[in-house]
Design an enzyme around this catalytic site. Structure first.
Site, PDB file in Angstrom:
ATOM      1  N   ASP A 174       1.253  -1.219  -0.077  1.00 35.71           N
ATOM      2  CA  ASP A 174       0.022   0.291   0.250  1.00 35.71           C
ATOM      3  C   ASP A 174       0.934   1.120  -0.079  1.00 35.71           C
ATOM      4  OD1 ASP A 174      -1.507   2.271   0.733  1.00 35.71           O
ATOM      5  OD2 ASP A 174      -2.754   0.506   1.320  1.00 35.71           O
ATOM      6  N   HIS A 175       1.354   2.082  -1.118  1.00 37.07           N
ATOM      7  CA  HIS A 175       1.620   2.763  -1.220  1.00 37.07           C
ATOM      8  C   HIS A 175       2.166   3.926  -0.349  1.00 37.07           C
ATOM      9  CE1 HIS A 175      -0.239   5.522  -4.025  1.00 37.07           C
ATOM     10  NE2 HIS A 175       0.176   5.900  -3.459  1.00 37.07           N
ATOM     11  N   HIS A 237      -5.373   2.764   1.191  1.00 41.95           N
ATOM     12  CA  HIS A 237      -5.339   3.971   1.781  1.00 41.95           C
ATOM     13  C   HIS A 237      -5.849   5.018   2.635  1.00 41.95           C
ATOM     14  CE1 HIS A 237      -3.165   3.121  -2.253  1.00 41.95           C
ATOM     15  NE2 HIS A 237      -3.723   3.936  -2.433  1.00 41.95           N
TER      16      HIS A 237
HETATM   17  C1  BG6 Z   1      -3.574   4.525  -6.568  1.00 41.05           C
HETATM   18  C2  BG6 Z   1      -4.637   4.660  -6.949  1.00 41.05           C
HETATM   19  O1  BG6 Z   1      -2.857   3.610  -5.333  1.00 41.05           O
HETATM   20  O2  BG6 Z   1      -2.947   5.925  -5.785  1.00 41.05           O
HETATM   21  C3  BG6 Z   1      -5.048   6.045  -7.588  1.00 41.05           C
HETATM   22  O3  BG6 Z   1      -4.921   3.960  -7.638  1.00 41.05           O
HETATM   23  C4  BG6 Z   1      -4.489   6.878  -6.952  1.00 41.05           C
HETATM   24  O4  BG6 Z   1      -5.852   6.254  -8.864  1.00 41.05           O
HETATM   25  C5  BG6 Z   1      -3.015   7.427  -6.675  1.00 41.05           C
HETATM   26  O5  BG6 Z   1      -4.528   8.735  -8.138  1.00 41.05           O
HETATM   27  C6  BG6 Z   1      -3.074   7.789  -5.872  1.00 41.05           C
HETATM   28  O6  BG6 Z   1      -1.691   7.641  -4.659  1.00 41.05           O
HETATM   29  P1  BG6 Z   1      -1.241   9.357  -4.817  1.00 41.05           P
HETATM   30  O7  BG6 Z   1       0.437   8.654  -3.929  1.00 41.05           O
HETATM   31  O8  BG6 Z   1      -0.323  10.508  -5.759  1.00 41.05           O
HETATM   32  O9  BG6 Z   1      -1.594  10.270  -3.870  1.00 41.05           O
END
Ligand code: BG6
Length: 477
Positions: A174-175, A237
């Site tokens: 989960d980044h 997230h």
């Molecule tokens: C991803 C989603 O996990 O997270 C995308 O699949 C989204 O739809 C992205 O745009 C958002 O990540 P960040 O780090 O740019 O807020």
């Protein structure tokens, strides 16, 4: 300096979008910063019948453009780490060839297998990796989200993978967990004595967790239309942001101690019984020259997929009973933010001495990493108070090179630290909480609310807060 881990990183889906945009650039950054073991090797794997040179040419074309501050010498060294193998997930013989490559270096400390592929390939890939002997304890398997589309499919993936790998070999990405601003919540709460005594229902009126994006679905219409905001952002997230905000103090910072406390939060979420009132879905409509969602590339014109979600959640435990947690996310909104807002209750004297300035803590993960505390201060030349903000800029407070989320997560996998990855039971608990919402929406004749592209989202979500006398942050003074 701690010793570096000598690794082989096998990257499935190496010619895909995520590999080119995020993973290879992240690995380059780690390399350029001297954070990878000198012998560490990256083995790109995909179906394309490329030679190593052809793969490197593709990386040069499609990945390099996503890297800032590239240095030619460092790039040339980075390329030395990269090899390529064409592999069909259905072919056992291809996995023997992969095992031969990996076994050329029996002295590695870790073999990381990153499955940057569609989830339907997870089970066959794991089975064949194991059959080829690539599931020894030093092998780590990385699973990219989305992990399932509901509780049943998530469980199935987890069971399939568990047939060949132990839980402590599995790294579920989960980044958001790779973002410094989110990780900072634990030291902020448990490393300071200032906040924790107030971090509960006695002092906090409501909590808001928002991830807002200005972008629409861009080129991802096909994927997004069968996914939607709840699966794409909330189940993972937003739930993780909620866990870090609400969890109890873990026994230690060991991965399972932290994950045990996060799990308890998810398991304490009250079931969403009155879904139409507690979960609002929206879809962006054309406005100010921007497309509506239904006009986007590869999206059916009659799509009912949600691009916006707002949920009123409640955590049924002694710390949080009765405190609403408003969770929201959306595409094509007015600004790009990811933040957690704690709204404090007003002064008990009801403003008799000083006009009420409710305190507020805003923790921003992006675009800036800040902690902002709203306080009342004396107005100059008067007894009155006025609101003021105390701002802590995390990038300034803790100097040093800040890695992108994917770089940090890749380094954590290589080093075998599970703290920033989700355990099976956490993900399944999150799906168990949200699957009724998906089922309700699928069966409901009522379509998502429309909101103008570029706006703050759905009006009904504003009304949901107003019922409790609450306002979204952008409407607070
Ligand atoms: C991803 C989603 O996990 O997270 C995308 O699949 C989204 O739809 C992205 O745009 C958002 O990540 P960040 O780090 O740019 O807020």
């Amino acid at each position: 300096m701690k010793p570096q881990t000598n690794f082989d990183l096998v990257l499935f889906g190496a010619t895909g979008d995520l590999a080119m945009r995020k993973l290879l650039p992240a690995l380059y950054q780690a390399h350029a910063a001297g954070l990878l073991h000198p012998q560490g090797r990256i083995l790109g794997v995909s179906r394309s019948k490329f030679s190593r040179e052809e793969f490197l040419a593709k990386v040069g074309r499609d990945s390099k453009i996503h890297i800032k501050n590239i240095e030619d010498a460092a790039w040339a060294q980075f390329e030395q780490r990269i090899d390529y193998l064409s592999l069909d997930v259905g072919e056992a013989a291809d996995f023997s060839a992969l095992a031969d490559k990996v076994n050329q270096r029996p002295d590695t400390d870790a073999v990381v297998v990153y499955l940057s592929t569609a989830p339907k390939f997870f089970a066959p890939a794991c089975e064949k990796l194991a059959a080829a002997g690539l599931n020894a304890p030093k092998v780590r398997i990385v699973l990219e989200k989305p992990l399932g589309t509901d509780l049943a499919s998530c469980r199935k993936i987890n069971e399939d993978v568990a047939a060949y790998f132990q839980e402590n070999q599995i790294y579920r990405i989960d980044h958001y967990l790779g973002k410094e601003g989110l990780q900072n919540l634990l030291p902020l709460r448990f490393g300071n004595s200032l906040f924790e005594p107030l971090w509960n229902k006695d002092y906090i009126q409501s909590v808001q967790i928002t991830i807002a994006e200005t972008l629409g679905v861009e080129e991802r219409g096909e994927f997004y239309d069968i996914t939607g905001a709840l699966r794409d952002m909330v189940q993972n997230h937003i739930v993780q942001m909620l866990c870090f905000t609400a969890m109890e103090r873990p026994k230690s910072l060991a991965a399972d101690d932290v994950r045990d406390e996060k799990l308890k939060v998810i398991q304490s979420l009250k079931p969403l019984n009155d879904i139409d009132k507690q979960a609002i879905r929206g879809q962006y409509a054309p406005s100010a020259g921007l497309n509506g969602y239904a006009q986007e590339h590869k999206v059916p014109v009659d799509s009912r997929t949600e691009t916006y979600v707002a949920i009123k959640a409640e955590i049924d435990n002694p710390r949080w009973a009765g405190v609403p947690f408003y969770l929201r996310t959306g595409k094509r909104l007015a600004g790009r933010t990811a933040e957690i807002v704690l709204n404090f209750k007003p002064q008990p004297d009801d403003g008799k001495l000083y006009a009420a300035v409710p305190n507020r803590i805003v923790i921003s993960l992006q675009p800036q990493e800040t902690v902002r505390v709203r306080l009342a201060v004396k107005a100059v030349g008067s007894d009155r108070t006025v609101p003021a903000e105390m701002v802590l800029d995390l990038a300034q407070a803790a100097a040093g090179r800040r890695a992108e989320a994917y770089e940090l997560l890749l380094r954590e996998v290589i080093d075998g630290r599970l703290n920033l990855f989700n355990r099976r039971d956490e993900l399944e608990a999150a799906w168990a909480w949200l699957t009724p919402v998906l089922e309700h929406w699928a069966a409901s004749p009522v379509p998502p609310h429309l909101y103008p592209a570029g706006s703050h989202g759905v009006e009904a979500a504003r009304a949901m807060l107003a019922e409790n006398g609450d306002l979204w942050l952008e409407e607070q003074d």
